[in-house]
Design a protein around this motif. Structure first.
Motif, PDB file in Angstrom:
ATOM      1  N   VAL A 181      34.344 -12.104 -30.859  1.00 14.66           N
ATOM      2  CA  VAL A 181      33.910 -12.886 -29.916  1.00 14.66           C
ATOM      3  C   VAL A 181      32.236 -12.650 -30.523  1.00 14.66           C
ATOM      4  N   ALA A 186      30.572 -13.109 -32.433  1.00 17.76           N
ATOM      5  CA  ALA A 186      29.570 -14.416 -33.034  1.00 17.76           C
ATOM      6  C   ALA A 186      28.947 -15.199 -32.394  1.00 17.76           C
ATOM      7  N   TYR A 187      29.987 -14.945 -31.340  1.00 14.85           N
ATOM      8  CA  TYR A 187      28.925 -16.163 -29.687  1.00 14.85           C
ATOM      9  C   TYR A 187      28.411 -15.377 -28.783  1.00 14.85           C
ATOM     10  N   GLU A 231      24.321 -16.664 -28.701  1.00 17.46           N
ATOM     11  CA  GLU A 231      24.278 -18.529 -28.273  1.00 17.46           C
ATOM     12  C   GLU A 231      24.663 -17.934 -26.376  1.00 17.46           C
ATOM     13  N   TYR A 232      25.843 -18.194 -26.281  1.00 17.34           N
ATOM     14  CA  TYR A 232      25.483 -17.323 -24.998  1.00 17.34           C
ATOM     15  C   TYR A 232      24.406 -16.924 -24.207  1.00 17.34           C
ATOM     16  N   LEU A 258      31.133 -20.893 -21.958  1.00 23.13           N
ATOM     17  CA  LEU A 258      31.604 -20.829 -23.070  1.00 23.13           C
ATOM     18  C   LEU A 258      33.108 -21.831 -23.429  1.00 23.13           C
ATOM     19  N   ASP A 302      32.949 -24.541 -24.158  1.00 20.80           N
ATOM     20  CA  ASP A 302      31.614 -25.238 -25.286  1.00 20.80           C
ATOM     21  C   ASP A 302      31.637 -24.765 -26.632  1.00 20.80           C
ATOM     22  N   LEU A 303      31.650 -23.105 -26.096  1.00 21.26           N
ATOM     23  CA  LEU A 303      31.806 -22.006 -27.635  1.00 21.26           C
ATOM     24  C   LEU A 303      33.410 -22.325 -27.599  1.00 21.26           C
ATOM     25  N   LEU A 327      35.808 -20.660 -25.836  1.00 21.53           N
ATOM     26  CA  LEU A 327      36.614 -19.580 -25.497  1.00 21.53           C
ATOM     27  C   LEU A 327      37.203 -19.837 -24.387  1.00 21.53           C
ATOM     28  N   CYS A 344      38.869 -12.767 -23.287  1.00 27.35           N
ATOM     29  CA  CYS A 344      37.736 -13.071 -24.260  1.00 27.35           C
ATOM     30  C   CYS A 344      36.719 -13.806 -23.407  1.00 27.35           C
ATOM     31  N   ARG A 345      36.799 -14.503 -22.313  1.00 26.35           N
ATOM     32  CA  ARG A 345      35.851 -15.031 -21.843  1.00 26.35           C
ATOM     33  C   ARG A 345      34.919 -13.373 -21.575  1.00 26.35           C
ATOM     34  N   LEU A 354      32.808 -11.451 -22.657  1.00 32.23           N
ATOM     35  CA  LEU A 354      30.889 -11.897 -22.881  1.00 32.23           C
ATOM     36  C   LEU A 354      30.088 -11.307 -21.416  1.00 32.23           C
TER      37      LEU A 354
END
Length: 55
Positions: A13, A15-16, A19-20, A34, A36-37, A39, A44-45, A48
């Motif tokens: 996670v 790597a996102y 951008e998030y 999330l 769009d990425l 997840l 996982c959500r 972030l």
């Protein structure tokens, strides 16, 4: 520092995260970002959404 992998399922996670953060700071809806990425899992959500920078 964001964990590299989800603590529950092990999906990467970190790597996102950049951008998030950028997209949410620009005013986008966190849930939509999330999605769009890619997840989809709630574990996982939450990695972030609940992360707090401590530096």
């Amino acid at each position: 520092m964001i964990p590299v992998r989800c603590l529950s399922c092990g999906k990467p996670v970190s790597a996102y995260f950049n951008e998030y953060q950028e997209r949410v700071a620009d005013g986008e809806d966190p849930g939509k970002v999330l999605d769009d990425l890619g997840l989809k899992r709630y574990c996982c959500r939450r990695m972030l959404i609940s992360h707090v920078e401590t530096w």
